[in-house]
Each structure stands twice: as structure tokens, then as C-alpha cells.
Design a protein around this motif. Structure first.
Motif, mmCIF file in Angstrom:
data_model
loop_
_atom_site.group_PDB
_atom_site.id
_atom_site.type_symbol
_atom_site.label_atom_id
_atom_site.label_comp_id
_atom_site.label_asym_id
_atom_site.label_seq_id
_atom_site.Cartn_x
_atom_site.Cartn_y
_atom_site.Cartn_z
ATOM 1 N N LEU A 124 13.237 1.186 -6.444
ATOM 2 C CA LEU A 124 12.351 0.495 -5.515
ATOM 3 C C LEU A 124 10.925 1.002 -5.638
ATOM 4 C CD1 LEU A 124 14.698 0.630 -2.372
ATOM 5 C CD2 LEU A 124 14.622 -1.101 -4.184
ATOM 6 N N GLY A 125 10.000 0.085 -5.861
ATOM 7 C CA GLY A 125 8.592 0.446 -5.874
ATOM 8 C C GLY A 125 8.161 0.885 -4.490
ATOM 9 N N ALA A 126 7.410 1.967 -4.417
ATOM 10 C CA ALA A 126 7.070 2.565 -3.125
ATOM 11 C C ALA A 126 5.563 2.727 -2.988
ATOM 12 C CB ALA A 126 7.759 3.919 -2.963
ATOM 13 N N ARG A 127 4.984 1.987 -2.036
ATOM 14 C CA ARG A 127 3.545 2.097 -1.783
ATOM 15 C C ARG A 127 3.146 3.477 -1.294
ATOM 16 N NH1 ARG A 127 3.692 -2.825 2.273
ATOM 17 N NH2 ARG A 127 5.693 -1.765 2.583
ATOM 18 N N PHE A 128 4.080 4.192 -0.655
ATOM 19 C CA PHE A 128 3.740 5.460 -0.010
ATOM 20 C C PHE A 128 4.339 6.658 -0.746
ATOM 21 C CE2 PHE A 128 4.038 1.929 2.954
ATOM 22 C CZ PHE A 128 2.693 1.837 3.315
ATOM 23 N N HIS A 129 4.699 6.435 -1.996
ATOM 24 C CA HIS A 129 5.078 7.536 -2.877
ATOM 25 C C HIS A 129 3.826 8.386 -3.125
ATOM 26 C CE1 HIS A 129 6.241 9.580 -6.602
ATOM 27 N NE2 HIS A 129 7.492 9.241 -6.359
ATOM 28 N N PRO A 130 3.968 9.703 -3.241
ATOM 29 C CA PRO A 130 2.784 10.566 -3.439
ATOM 30 C C PRO A 130 1.921 10.177 -4.631
ATOM 31 C CG PRO A 130 4.708 11.893 -2.922
ATOM 32 C CD PRO A 130 5.207 10.494 -3.088
ATOM 33 N N ALA A 131 2.524 9.553 -5.656
ATOM 34 C CA ALA A 131 1.760 9.203 -6.854
ATOM 35 C C ALA A 131 1.267 7.754 -6.838
ATOM 36 C CB ALA A 131 2.613 9.443 -8.099
ATOM 37 N N SER A 132 1.508 7.022 -5.768
ATOM 38 C CA SER A 132 1.078 5.620 -5.691
ATOM 39 C C SER A 132 -0.411 5.520 -5.361
ATOM 40 C CB SER A 132 1.897 4.872 -4.634
ATOM 41 O OG SER A 132 3.240 4.739 -5.039
ATOM 42 N N LYS A 133 -0.969 4.339 -5.648
ATOM 43 C CA LYS A 133 -2.380 4.065 -5.371
ATOM 44 C C LYS A 133 -2.478 2.792 -4.532
ATOM 45 C CE LYS A 133 -3.849 6.113 -9.759
ATOM 46 N NZ LYS A 133 -4.545 5.848 -11.059
ATOM 47 N N LEU A 134 -3.181 2.888 -3.395
ATOM 48 C CA LEU A 134 -3.375 1.745 -2.507
ATOM 49 C C LEU A 134 -4.829 1.308 -2.563
ATOM 50 C CD1 LEU A 134 -1.340 2.870 0.647
ATOM 51 C CD2 LEU A 134 -0.577 1.474 -1.281
ATOM 52 N N GLN A 135 -5.038 0.007 -2.728
ATOM 53 C CA GLN A 135 -6.387 -0.542 -2.805
ATOM 54 C C GLN A 135 -6.555 -1.606 -1.720
ATOM 55 O OE1 GLN A 135 -6.775 -2.036 -6.820
ATOM 56 N NE2 GLN A 135 -6.319 -0.053 -7.748
ATOM 57 N N GLY A 136 -7.476 -1.346 -0.792
ATOM 58 C CA GLY A 136 -7.762 -2.320 0.246
ATOM 59 C C GLY A 136 -6.700 -2.422 1.318
ATOM 60 N N TYR A 137 -5.885 -1.397 1.472
ATOM 61 C CA TYR A 137 -4.782 -1.444 2.430
ATOM 62 C C TYR A 137 -5.251 -0.967 3.803
ATOM 63 C CZ TYR A 137 0.166 -1.555 3.734
ATOM 64 O OH TYR A 137 1.369 -1.872 4.306
ATOM 65 N N SER A 138 -4.920 -1.729 4.837
ATOM 66 C CA SER A 138 -5.334 -1.419 6.202
ATOM 67 C C SER A 138 -4.784 -0.068 6.662
ATOM 68 C CB SER A 138 -4.850 -2.522 7.149
ATOM 69 O OG SER A 138 -4.834 -2.081 8.480
ATOM 70 N N ARG A 139 -5.651 0.760 7.247
ATOM 71 C CA ARG A 139 -5.212 2.063 7.752
ATOM 72 C C ARG A 139 -4.184 1.893 8.879
ATOM 73 N NH1 ARG A 139 -6.390 7.325 7.679
ATOM 74 N NH2 ARG A 139 -6.183 8.551 9.576
ATOM 75 N N THR A 140 -4.375 0.878 9.715
ATOM 76 C CA THR A 140 -3.414 0.627 10.801
ATOM 77 C C THR A 140 -2.045 0.311 10.252
ATOM 78 O OG1 THR A 140 -5.177 -0.204 12.238
ATOM 79 C CG2 THR A 140 -2.915 -0.838 12.791
ATOM 80 N N ARG A 141 -1.989 -0.550 9.251
ATOM 81 C CA ARG A 141 -0.704 -0.893 8.648
ATOM 82 C C ARG A 141 -0.096 0.305 7.927
ATOM 83 N NH1 ARG A 141 -1.240 -6.089 5.119
ATOM 84 N NH2 ARG A 141 0.996 -5.702 4.891
ATOM 85 N N MET A 142 -0.947 1.132 7.307
ATOM 86 C CA MET A 142 -0.444 2.315 6.622
ATOM 87 C C MET A 142 0.251 3.257 7.608
ATOM 88 S SD MET A 142 -2.519 5.184 4.381
ATOM 89 C CE MET A 142 -3.267 3.893 3.386
ATOM 90 N N ILE A 143 -0.400 3.508 8.739
ATOM 91 C CA ILE A 143 0.188 4.403 9.745
ATOM 92 C C ILE A 143 1.506 3.839 10.261
ATOM 93 C CG2 ILE A 143 -0.135 5.345 12.061
ATOM 94 C CD1 ILE A 143 -3.146 5.482 11.418
ATOM 95 N N GLY A 144 1.520 2.537 10.527
ATOM 96 C CA GLY A 144 2.745 1.903 11.013
ATOM 97 C C GLY A 144 3.879 1.993 10.012
ATOM 98 N N ASN A 145 3.578 1.737 8.746
ATOM 99 C CA ASN A 145 4.615 1.793 7.719
ATOM 100 C C ASN A 145 5.150 3.196 7.521
ATOM 101 O OD1 ASN A 145 5.173 -0.810 5.977
ATOM 102 N ND2 ASN A 145 3.008 -0.899 6.541
ATOM 103 N N VAL A 146 4.263 4.183 7.529
ATOM 104 C CA VAL A 146 4.712 5.566 7.368
ATOM 105 C C VAL A 146 5.613 5.973 8.536
ATOM 106 C CG1 VAL A 146 3.936 7.973 7.337
ATOM 107 C CG2 VAL A 146 2.755 6.257 5.945
ATOM 108 N N ALA A 147 5.273 5.523 9.744
ATOM 109 C CA ALA A 147 6.096 5.832 10.913
ATOM 110 C C ALA A 147 7.478 5.205 10.783
ATOM 111 C CB ALA A 147 5.400 5.341 12.183
ATOM 112 N N PHE A 148 7.541 3.945 10.351
ATOM 113 C CA PHE A 148 8.840 3.291 10.179
ATOM 114 C C PHE A 148 9.626 3.934 9.035
ATOM 115 C CE2 PHE A 148 7.216 -0.486 12.587
ATOM 116 C CZ PHE A 148 8.222 -0.484 13.539
ATOM 117 N N ASN A 149 8.946 4.338 7.980
ATOM 118 C CA ASN A 149 9.638 5.046 6.900
ATOM 119 C C ASN A 149 10.344 6.288 7.444
ATOM 120 O OD1 ASN A 149 8.650 3.179 5.089
ATOM 121 N ND2 ASN A 149 7.084 4.536 4.228
ATOM 122 N N ALA A 150 9.670 7.019 8.336
ATOM 123 C CA ALA A 150 10.245 8.233 8.916
ATOM 124 C C ALA A 150 11.454 7.902 9.783
ATOM 125 C CB ALA A 150 9.188 8.973 9.726
#
Length: 262
Positions: A124-150
Motif C-alpha cells: 500500500l502506498g503511504a502518504r505519511f510514510h517517513p520517506a514520502s513527499k507531500l506537495q500542496g497537501y492541507s495541514r488540516t487534512r494531514m493532522i486528521g489523517n495522522v490521527a486516524f492512522n493512530a
């Protein structure tokens, strides 16, 4: 073990992006690495189908098929149609690459070269893998996704780097029993697949990707999506044993089918 890979590109209102997605296969030898490329349109009201057909002709993608669902099945329903097709047609693996040009097939090529997909049920491709690169991704959505990942990681007992990005590869051996059939047909499908893989004890891994947001049209309504995500997770935690037996769809269907447009 050799492989025979289907690339499944789900598309909805991707007229502006689908040509760019198919250009990813224009590099010498890249399209030939895959047995077939299937663009599957989910009854888009725009020119997605025509744009895909034109790109296929321009790029001379001889192994391209463009299909259209017989009904609007949602993103999850399109997966179900493509998964069944892949099994029936004898493919060994299905790559899922979203048609909105946020992910890049280039990120999968090293994994295929290493043969890692042959050792796993899914990668599975993972946007929040330590080696991934995000371009133009909303900080709000990032925080929400990381919380749900946890939260999902705690519930499943496995470190999860993403609940559903636009680049994955599945072994069709994993898909033959159609365990996914009662999972949601909407954008919640990938979340359901993560939980289902926990129930089925699938051997999964995550790999880094580059993810960009430019001119894509988002179908995600953040608060309603968060509510549905939590409801799905609560159901899993409350009754993990019967999670796959329960009906998670708003509308149960016997069949998910499509027609070939080219």
C-alpha cells in the motif's frame, strides 16, 4: 514466480487529469511492464472517457482498455468491479492508480523490480510514510489523517502509515473469495479494506510515495467523512469477528459490472 499485472485506474470527473495519468506509462518499457491498463469510469458527467481514449491513441498504449460502469457504484464499487474482472481474467496482481493524477506509478516501479509484491498479499502506498513527499497537501487534512492512522493502528495492532492512498497493489489470490463485497461502496472502501485485512491476517506492507494536489476535484467532505470513519472503526472494535459478515453498504448489489468503451 512470474506476474501478470492489471493496472486499474478508477476515474470520476477526471477529464483534465486522466491524460496526465496515462502519460506516466509513456516512458519506454513502462507500459509493457503491465499486461493491461484499465481506465474504469464511474459514470462521469464530463469527458473523462473520451479524454482517456484520446490519450491512449496519442500515446499508443496498445494494452489500454477504457470501461464505464453500468451504474454509479462509487469508488469502492469500482474497485469491486475491477477486482472481480482481474480474478476472472487470470491476472496475478491488480495495481490501483487513481485517475486524478495525485500519485505516480514511478513510485511503484522499484518495488516491482525487487519482487516485493510477490511476497505480500498487498503493498500500500503511504502518504505519511517517513520517506514520502507531500506537495500542496492541507495541514488540516494531514493532522486528521495522522490521527486516524493512530486510531486504526491501535485497533488493528499493526502500524499503519495510511488508510487509503491512490497507489496500491493487491495479489488476486487475496481477492478470490470476495471478502470485500459488503464493504462500503463509497470513499470509505479503503478504510474497510484495512480493517478487513486485519481480520483476514493478510501480509501487508507500506511503501513511500509522492503525493500532489493541484487541480483535482475533491469529493471528500471532511466532517461527514470523519463521522463515517469513526462509525466504521467503532463497529470493527465492537465486533471484529463478524465485521466482514455485516452489511456496510448503503445499497446492497449482487453485481458490479462495466462495459468496454474502446
Amino acid at each position: 514466480m512470474s506476474d501478470r499485472i492489471l493496472v486499474f485506474i478508477p476515474a470520476y470527473r477526471c477529464e483534465r487529469q486522466i491524460g496526465r495519468v496515462l502519460e506516466q506509462f509513456g516512458q519506454p518499457g513502462r507500459a509493457e511492464r503491465f499486461a493491461q491498463i484499465l481506465v474504469l469510469d464511474n459514470r462521469s458527467p464530463d469527458g473523462t472517457v473520451a479524454a482517456a481514449q484520446e490519450a491512449g491513441r496519442t500515446l499508443r498504449l496498445d494494452n489500454l482498455l477504457v470501461g464505464r460502469n453500468h451504474d454509479n457504484y462509487g469508488l469502492g464499487g469500482s474497485h469491486k468491479a475491477a477486482f472481480r474482472y482481474a480474478v476472472q481474467e487470470g491476472f496475478t496482481h491488480v495495481v490501483v492508480l487513481h485517475g486524478d493524477d495525485q500519485a505516480d506509478i514511478a513510485d511503484l516501479m522499484p518495488l516491482l523490480a525487487r519482487g516485493e509484491h510477490l511476497e505480500k498479499d498487498c503493498c500500500l502506498g503511504a502518504r505519511f510514510h517517513p520517506a514520502s513527499k507531500l506537495q500542496g497537501y492541507s495541514r488540516t487534512r494531514m493532522i486528521g489523517n495522522v490521527a486516524f492512522n493512530a486510531l486504526f493502528s491501535t485497533a488493528t495492532g499493526k502500524r499503519l502509515y495510511d488508510l487509503g492512498s491512490g497507489l496500491n497493489i493487491y495479489s488476486t489470490a487475496m481477492l478470490r473469495d470476495e471478502f470485500y463485497k459488503r464493504l462500503p461502496d463509497n470513499l470509505m472502501f479503503n478504510y474497510g479494506m484495512i480493517l478487513a485485512s486485519s481480520v483476514k491476517a493478510h501480509n501487508i506492507s507500506f511503501f513511500p510515495i509522492t503525493w500532489r494536489e493541484e487541480d483535482q476535484v475533491s469529493n471528500v467532505k471532511l466532517f461527514s467523512q470523519a463521522y463515517r470513519t469513526m462509525a466504521l472503526l467503532r463497529g470493527f472494535v465492537a465486533d471484529r469477528r463478524n465485521f466482514l459478515a455485516k452489511e456496510h453498504r448503503e445499497k446492497a448489489r449482487d453485481e458490479y459490472s462495466f462495459e468496454i468503451c474502446s
